[in-house]
Write a protein that holds these residues in place. Structure first.
Motif, PDB file in Angstrom:
ATOM      1  N   CYS A  97       0.839  -1.203   0.000  1.00 20.52           N
ATOM      2  CA  CYS A  97       0.000   0.000   0.000  1.00 20.52           C
ATOM      3  C   CYS A  97       0.874   1.254   0.000  1.00 20.52           C
ATOM      4  CB  CYS A  97      -0.921  -0.013   1.216  1.00 20.52           C
ATOM      5  SG  CYS A  97      -1.652   1.597   1.627  1.00 20.52           S
ATOM      6  N   GLY A  98       1.831   1.321   0.935  1.00 22.15           N
ATOM      7  CA  GLY A  98       2.702   2.489   1.012  1.00 22.15           C
ATOM      8  C   GLY A  98       3.598   2.635  -0.202  1.00 22.15           C
ATOM      9  N   TYR A  99       4.067   1.508  -0.729  1.00 30.28           N
ATOM     10  CA  TYR A  99       4.966   1.544  -1.887  1.00 30.28           C
ATOM     11  C   TYR A  99       4.255   2.111  -3.114  1.00 30.28           C
ATOM     12  CZ  TYR A  99       7.596  -0.244  -5.898  1.00 30.28           C
ATOM     13  OH  TYR A  99       8.258  -0.356  -7.091  1.00 30.28           O
ATOM     14  N   TYR A 100       3.067   1.582  -3.428  1.00 33.90           N
ATOM     15  CA  TYR A 100       2.356   2.046  -4.613  1.00 33.90           C
ATOM     16  C   TYR A 100       1.901   3.496  -4.459  1.00 33.90           C
ATOM     17  CZ  TYR A 100       2.341  -2.710  -6.414  1.00 33.90           C
ATOM     18  OH  TYR A 100       2.730  -3.938  -6.894  1.00 33.90           O
ATOM     19  N   GLN A 101       1.537   3.871  -3.252  1.00 37.61           N
ATOM     20  CA  GLN A 101       1.153   5.252  -3.028  1.00 37.61           C
ATOM     21  C   GLN A 101       2.343   6.183  -3.252  1.00 37.61           C
ATOM     22  OE1 GLN A 101      -1.938   5.577  -2.646  1.00 37.61           O
ATOM     23  NE2 GLN A 101      -2.378   7.625  -1.865  1.00 37.61           N
TER      24      GLN A 101
END
Length: 503
Positions: A305-309
């Motif tokens: 989640c954090g990576y793609y965001q």
């Protein structure tokens, strides 16, 4: 003609076509320069419109389409979805090229969400066309050409922009050509006769599987799937090799029979949607009943989640850091370096011998902490080179950790269950990303500017680091306590080995 027929019946034929498809569908020279293109004179959109109104649509579309596309992909046996993905990618690129308004770009992001949701068909296809013992080799081929496609696209875009060889619009036309090649290749792919869930293949020489054997003996449920249920054609071929047949006769020969329609020993069992959903639910409960798999999956979902965001909005951060200088011309080079170093990092982890079941959670926490530090650095240090370096470090750390997580989760799972867990983890990541996007980014939520956004993303990764570091320390402490108890336990008196020891 006989040579051509043998080649088409061989596992190398669909693998080669799939690699060509994977390469040309991922060569996107404009992707590192998409934000400068949208906010530049070609589209004349504002940064607020791109960040708060256009980009969030991709997250919502991806989440909404993931489950339906996942089931439809298996039911249609992969190839139609791959063709549809190329058509949708062509439409998406055309919309970027020819349309300008905010609603049009939002529609483009919706179609791109459909494209990314359809990626599940890429790897699922090859698993239905090759034998178990070739899974690892073919997977490495497919992943490598995808990475090569992203790298070539980034380098090509960098060269075209740096030397002013093409405008952004002509780069998009070139991307349409690459997509058309991928579309043609997808049409040439052979149609699979089986799939993982809806169309299962049963082999006549091994029709009584491990589950049905236990059912006949009264010792188990025939629908139960274990890691031992990976069985099958590979074992049959091994038996044939032991009987004196060569591997070529045992492997390729059966493929030729399938190609000619001479398949007396294999059949495909088609299941209804209700049966598939019920079996998926049973497998889901059994898979996540393992605490270790659950912890690794939680990290997977949270970190992804954090990576793609981060990667979705990092170009806007770069634009904010150096608004007066056109540093965006280096975006392609930075992406190419990040892909290459990420691949090297993920590849190198395979040569490190570590008890990941013991030290893995602490590694997740520690490296997530380094990633959070890199995000804080690129957020508050107003230097574009520091931003580039921090982004590369963050991306490499994520690729390293996700490789470890995928290996740990897949170690004791059959291919069907791994596909289920992979899809469930990605769905969890998208659900979290949707919440984060709707609250932090969307103009109907807080609609924060880019610096407060990245402050939240860095803090989010810091939270992941703290949670998994504590969990890792607890795991190590518990293992140490267990060893101490074993060493302090009284040793049972063993019977003497000789007459002398008795006296």
């Amino acid at each position: 003609m006989e040579v051509v027929r043998r080649w088409r019946a061989n596992w190398k034929y669909p693998t080669t076509l799939l690699c060509i498809y994977g390469f040309f569908s991922t060569v996107k020279p404009l992707e590192p320069f998409l934000i400068p293109y949208l906010t530049g004179p070609d589209k004349n959109l504002t940064a607020e419109q791109v960040v708060n109104q256009i980009l969030p649509v991709w997250t919502y579309s991806y989440l909404a389409m993931l489950v339906p596309v996942f089931l439809l992909t298996d039911w249609l046996r992969y190839k139609p979805v791959m063709v549809f993905q190329c058509v949708t990618l062509f439409i998406t690129t055309g919309m970027i090229l020819w349309l300008k308004s905010v609603p049009a770009m939002q529609a483009m992001e919706f179609f791109y969400g459909v494209v990314t949701a359809s990626e599940v068909a890429y790897f699922s296809y090859i698993y239905s066309m090759v034998d178990l013992k070739r899974y690892r080799k073919v997977t490495s081929y497919c992943r490598s050409v995808q990475l090569l496609g992203y790298t070539v696209g980034s380098v090509l875009g960098q060269l075209l922009v740096s030397f002013d060889l093409m405008s952004y619009n002509y780069i998009l036309v070139l991307t349409l050509v690459f997509t058309a090649i991928a579309l043609l290749t997808s049409c040439l792919l052979p149609m699979p006769q089986q799939s993982m869930f809806f169309h299962r293949k049963h082999t006549g020489e091994n029709m009584v599987t491990e589950g049905t054997k236990r059912d006949a003996d009264g010792t188990g449920d025939a629908t139960e799937h274990t890691s031992g249920a990976k069985a099958s054609l590979e074992e049959i071929k091994d038996e044939k090799v032991e009987k004196g047949e060569t591997e070529n006769e045992a492997g390729v020969g059966m493929d030729e029979k399938a190609a000619k329609g001479e398949d007396p020993v294999e059949s495909v069992d088609t299941q209804s949607c209700g049966q598939v959903l019920l079996q998926l639910w049973r497998d889901f409960k059994q898979c996540y009943s393992s605490r270790q798999l659950l912890y690794w999956s939680v990290w997977w979902a949270m970190a992804s989640c954090g990576y793609y965001q981060t990667i979705n909005y990092v170009q806007m951060l770069w634009e904010h850091v150096q608004p007066s200088q056109d540093f965006s011309i280096y975006n392609g080079g930075v992406e190419a370096v990040s892909y290459l170093l990420s691949a090297a990092t993920a590849y190198g982890i395979g040569f490190i011998e570590v008890r990941w079941d013991l030290w893995g959670e602490l590694a997740l926490g520690g490296f997530s902490g380094l990633g959070a530090s890199a995000l804080f650095l690129i957020t508050f240090i107003g230097n574009i080179w520091v931003c580039y370096a921090g982004y590369i470090i963050f991306k490499c750390l994520y690729m390293l950790l996700i490789t470890i997580a995928m290996y740990q989760i897949a170690a004791d799972l059959s291919m069907e269950r791994y596909a289920l867990v992979f899809g469930a983890n990605n769905f969890g990541a998208l659900a979290l990303q949707t919440i984060l996007t709707s609250v932090v980014v969307d103009s109907r939520g807080l609609g924060l500017s880019i610096i407060p956004q990245f402050t939240i993303y860095a803090s989010y990764h810091l939270l992941i680091a703290v949670v998994f570091s504590l969990r890792g320390l607890f795991t190590i402490w518990r293992e140490k306590q267990r060893r101490n108890k074993e060493s302090d336990a009284p040793v049972k008196n063993e019977p003497p080995d000789s007459e002398e020891q008795r006296f």
